[in-house]
Design a protein around this motif. Structure first.
Motif, PDB file in Angstrom:
ATOM      1  N   PHE A  59       3.046   4.812  14.626  1.00  0.00           N
ATOM      2  CA  PHE A  59       2.270   3.573  14.049  1.00  0.00           C
ATOM      3  C   PHE A  59       1.134   4.933  13.410  1.00  0.00           C
ATOM      4  N   LYS A  60       1.199   6.122  14.186  1.00  0.00           N
ATOM      5  CA  LYS A  60      -0.095   6.773  13.648  1.00  0.00           C
ATOM      6  C   LYS A  60       0.445   6.998  12.051  1.00  0.00           C
ATOM      7  N   LEU A  61       1.689   7.693  12.170  1.00  0.00           N
ATOM      8  CA  LEU A  61       1.402   8.394  11.015  1.00  0.00           C
ATOM      9  C   LEU A  61       0.922   7.239  10.277  1.00  0.00           C
ATOM     10  N   LEU A  62       1.671   5.727  10.150  1.00  0.00           N
ATOM     11  CA  LEU A  62       1.273   4.856   9.203  1.00  0.00           C
ATOM     12  C   LEU A  62       0.186   4.945   8.783  1.00  0.00           C
ATOM     13  N   GLN A  63      -0.480   4.639  10.079  1.00  0.00           N
ATOM     14  CA  GLN A  63      -1.878   4.109  10.207  1.00  0.00           C
ATOM     15  C   GLN A  63      -2.759   5.483   9.506  1.00  0.00           C
ATOM     16  N   THR A  64      -2.386   7.010   9.326  1.00  0.00           N
ATOM     17  CA  THR A  64      -2.605   7.616   9.089  1.00  0.00           C
ATOM     18  C   THR A  64      -3.013   8.021   7.178  1.00  0.00           C
ATOM     19  N   VAL A  65      -1.500   8.231   7.454  1.00  0.00           N
ATOM     20  CA  VAL A  65      -1.364   8.300   5.824  1.00  0.00           C
ATOM     21  C   VAL A  65      -1.584   6.472   4.869  1.00  0.00           C
ATOM     22  N   ILE A  66      -2.159   5.582   5.103  1.00  0.00           N
ATOM     23  CA  ILE A  66      -2.557   4.505   4.743  1.00  0.00           C
ATOM     24  C   ILE A  66      -3.698   4.622   4.260  1.00  0.00           C
ATOM     25  N   GLU A  67      -4.210   4.679   5.016  1.00  0.00           N
ATOM     26  CA  GLU A  67      -6.098   5.013   5.040  1.00  0.00           C
ATOM     27  C   GLU A  67      -6.156   6.125   3.845  1.00  0.00           C
ATOM     28  N   ALA A 107      -3.652  18.363  11.722  1.00  0.00           N
ATOM     29  CA  ALA A 107      -3.251  19.191  12.727  1.00  0.00           C
ATOM     30  C   ALA A 107      -3.388  16.994  14.101  1.00  0.00           C
ATOM     31  N   LEU A 108      -3.572  16.621  13.546  1.00  0.00           N
ATOM     32  CA  LEU A 108      -3.243  15.088  14.117  1.00  0.00           C
ATOM     33  C   LEU A 108      -1.617  14.329  13.985  1.00  0.00           C
ATOM     34  N   LEU A 109      -1.189  14.479  12.567  1.00  0.00           N
ATOM     35  CA  LEU A 109      -0.138  14.844  12.734  1.00  0.00           C
ATOM     36  C   LEU A 109       0.636  15.721  13.004  1.00  0.00           C
ATOM     37  N   ALA A 110       0.862  16.420  14.000  1.00  0.00           N
ATOM     38  CA  ALA A 110       1.438  17.663  13.304  1.00  0.00           C
ATOM     39  C   ALA A 110       2.024  17.441  14.820  1.00  0.00           C
ATOM     40  N   PRO A 111       1.999  16.754  16.150  1.00  0.00           N
ATOM     41  CA  PRO A 111       2.855  16.958  17.187  1.00  0.00           C
ATOM     42  C   PRO A 111       4.125  15.861  16.419  1.00  0.00           C
ATOM     43  N   PHE A 112       3.912  14.800  16.218  1.00  0.00           N
ATOM     44  CA  PHE A 112       5.182  14.296  15.771  1.00  0.00           C
ATOM     45  C   PHE A 112       5.668  13.318  14.372  1.00  0.00           C
ATOM     46  N   ALA A 113       4.536  14.016  13.145  1.00  0.00           N
ATOM     47  CA  ALA A 113       5.636  13.806  11.747  1.00  0.00           C
ATOM     48  C   ALA A 113       4.729  15.454  10.995  1.00  0.00           C
ATOM     49  N   ASP A 114       5.647  15.982  10.493  1.00  0.00           N
ATOM     50  CA  ASP A 114       5.263  16.609   9.319  1.00  0.00           C
ATOM     51  C   ASP A 114       5.606  16.280   8.045  1.00  0.00           C
ATOM     52  N   THR A 115       5.607  16.962   6.606  1.00  0.00           N
ATOM     53  CA  THR A 115       5.021  16.798   5.589  1.00  0.00           C
ATOM     54  C   THR A 115       6.505  15.739   4.867  1.00  0.00           C
ATOM     55  N   GLY A 116       7.754  16.231   5.750  1.00  0.00           N
ATOM     56  CA  GLY A 116       8.500  15.894   5.194  1.00  0.00           C
ATOM     57  C   GLY A 116       9.112  14.314   5.723  1.00  0.00           C
ATOM     58  N   LYS A 117       8.272  13.731   6.704  1.00  0.00           N
ATOM     59  CA  LYS A 117       7.985  12.148   6.962  1.00  0.00           C
ATOM     60  C   LYS A 117       7.493  11.558   6.759  1.00  0.00           C
ATOM     61  N   ILE A 118       6.436  12.113   5.699  1.00  0.00           N
ATOM     62  CA  ILE A 118       5.111  11.725   4.992  1.00  0.00           C
ATOM     63  C   ILE A 118       6.523  11.513   3.791  1.00  0.00           C
ATOM     64  N   ILE A 119       6.611  12.148   3.335  1.00  0.00           N
ATOM     65  CA  ILE A 119       7.435  12.061   1.742  1.00  0.00           C
ATOM     66  C   ILE A 119       8.302  10.794   2.193  1.00  0.00           C
ATOM     67  N   ASP A 164       7.170   0.451  -5.506  1.00  0.00           N
ATOM     68  CA  ASP A 164       5.813   0.151  -6.776  1.00  0.00           C
ATOM     69  C   ASP A 164       5.682   1.718  -7.487  1.00  0.00           C
ATOM     70  N   ILE A 165       6.222   2.612  -6.715  1.00  0.00           N
ATOM     71  CA  ILE A 165       5.298   4.545  -7.002  1.00  0.00           C
ATOM     72  C   ILE A 165       6.960   4.907  -7.755  1.00  0.00           C
ATOM     73  N   ASP A 166       6.289   5.388  -8.818  1.00  0.00           N
ATOM     74  CA  ASP A 166       7.040   6.404  -9.170  1.00  0.00           C
ATOM     75  C   ASP A 166       6.468   7.714  -9.280  1.00  0.00           C
ATOM     76  N   ILE A 167       5.208   7.854  -8.959  1.00  0.00           N
ATOM     77  CA  ILE A 167       5.247   9.738  -9.345  1.00  0.00           C
ATOM     78  C   ILE A 167       4.319   9.603  -7.448  1.00  0.00           C
ATOM     79  N   PHE A 168       4.717  10.901  -6.540  1.00  0.00           N
ATOM     80  CA  PHE A 168       4.265  10.523  -5.336  1.00  0.00           C
ATOM     81  C   PHE A 168       3.449  12.281  -5.566  1.00  0.00           C
ATOM     82  N   ILE A 169       2.022  12.010  -5.122  1.00  0.00           N
ATOM     83  CA  ILE A 169       1.393  13.617  -4.574  1.00  0.00           C
ATOM     84  C   ILE A 169       1.332  13.693  -3.169  1.00  0.00           C
ATOM     85  N   LEU A 170       1.386  14.046  -2.001  1.00  0.00           N
ATOM     86  CA  LEU A 170       1.294  14.842  -1.053  1.00  0.00           C
ATOM     87  C   LEU A 170       0.200  15.723  -1.233  1.00  0.00           C
ATOM     88  N   VAL A 171      -1.263  15.906  -0.943  1.00  0.00           N
ATOM     89  CA  VAL A 171      -2.616  17.221  -0.932  1.00  0.00           C
ATOM     90  C   VAL A 171      -2.291  17.333   0.532  1.00  0.00           C
TER      91      VAL A 171
END
Length: 333
Positions: free
Chosen positions: A205-213, A239-251, A259-266
């Motif tokens: 939930f925290k991951l999804l909420q943070t990423v969508i925002e 720092a807030l995401l670090a305890p439970f998710a790395d960037t790989g999980k976000i990707i 609906d997405i052709d290209i995704f860029i995580l900054v």
């Protein structure tokens, strides 16, 4: 038929009469409960009278306890026990076949039917209005498309209905689902997640909420021939995401987005340093590599990266469009 037309036809049908019947399906799950509670609220807001039946669900699942105060709205009766003449419409939610109706067949329902369901192979016949779409994550999502109420209760019904039928946002997650979820985040839902499933759910939930925002469409298929989304996470976000998710999980979340052709995580890597992680989901086209090279990076056709200074970061969205997108002759649609 587009959703705007479906929504218009639905409400034109609803306006004809005033008395509506709802019923949970056999062995009711969270989507059955939540889609019915959400529909009940929509109909009540429209000035209709509504009866929600339990069917023959004598013992609700333990997970329903998160809606303990809402269960009082459910009448402990099944369809054969009521007089159908007291109702104008039966709204059948999340019911794909007669076998989900307990001791009554579709032919025994004498009042007009409205069918809203996300299951493939729905065989309920004779409905005055039908909204059947197997591409949807849940019936709760479909109800939210027909109408949305800005209340904690309604938002919690939609959120939990989607959550349960996607197995914790793991399957059938479209861009539309993300848009709907973005409207549902409340403190009440955060508390519900804690009680619903205490494993990875709270973190998810925290991951999804943070990423969508943080999500920003640079351009999408409605106005362009390709969609590109950028999610920018500062050092504080990381720092807030670090305890439970790395960037790989976000990707991995965005790999499920049709609906997405290209995704860029900054990602911020220092006070004046940002890292781009680029993914392209368009066959073997080298879009990820091309974008990376435009910003001094390198990589492969579908996976690439680059490092940016703060100055370049400030111009990222501008440069994405004018340095890369406008040079392309897309032939995707």
């Amino acid at each position: 038929m587009n959703i705007k037309t479906i929504k218009q036809e639905f409400w034109e049908t609803i306006e004809k009469y005033d008395r509506f019947l709802l019923c949970l399906h056999k062995n009711a799950d969270m989507d059955s409960l939540c889609s019915n509670l959400a529909m009940r609220d929509l109909l009540l807001k429209a000035g209709k009278t509504v009866t929600l039946l339990a069917g023959e669900n004598n013992n609700f699942p333990e997970s329903f306890a998160i809606f303990a105060t809402d269960l009082r709205f459910i009448s402990n009766h099944s369809i054969p026990e009521i007089d159908q003449n007291d109702y104008d419409y039966f709204v059948m939610l999340d019911i794909a076949s007669e076998s989900r109706l307990y001791d009554v067949s579709s032919s025994q329902i004498v009042i007009p039917k409205i069918v809203i369901d996300h299951h493939a192979g729905n065989n309920i016949s004779g409905a005055e209005f039908s909204f059947i779409d197997p591409s949807r994550s849940s019936t709760a999502e479909m109800v939210a498309e027909l109408g949305f109420i800005d209340s904690d209760e309604f938002k919690s019904y939609i959120y939990m209905g989607i959550y349960s039928d996607t197995m914790g946002f793991q399957y059938n997650m479209s861009g539309k689902v993300f848009e709907i979820l973005q409207k549902t985040f409340t403190k009440k839902i955060n508390r519900m997640v804690l009680h619903f499933e205490k494993s990875f759910t709270v973190n998810d939930f925290k991951l999804l909420q943070t990423v969508i925002e943080k999500e920003k469409f640079v351009y999408n298929r409605e106005s362009h021939k390709i969609s590109l989304v950028v999610v920018c996470l500062s050092a504080v976000d990381i720092a807030l995401l670090a305890p439970f998710a790395d960037t790989g999980k976000i990707i991995s979340i965005y790999e499920k987005r049709s609906d997405i052709d290209i995704f860029i995580l900054v990602i911020q890597q220092g006070e004046d340093l940002w890292r781009l992680r680029i993914r392209s989901y368009v066959g073997d086209r080298e879009y990820a590599k091309e974008i990376a090279e435009e910003f001094g990076g390198t990589g492969h056709a579908q996976s690439a990266g680059a490092t940016l200074s703060q100055e370049k970061m400030n111009r990222l969205r501008f440069d994405l469009y004018f340095k890369w997108y406008t040079k392309k002759d897309f032939k995707l649609v």
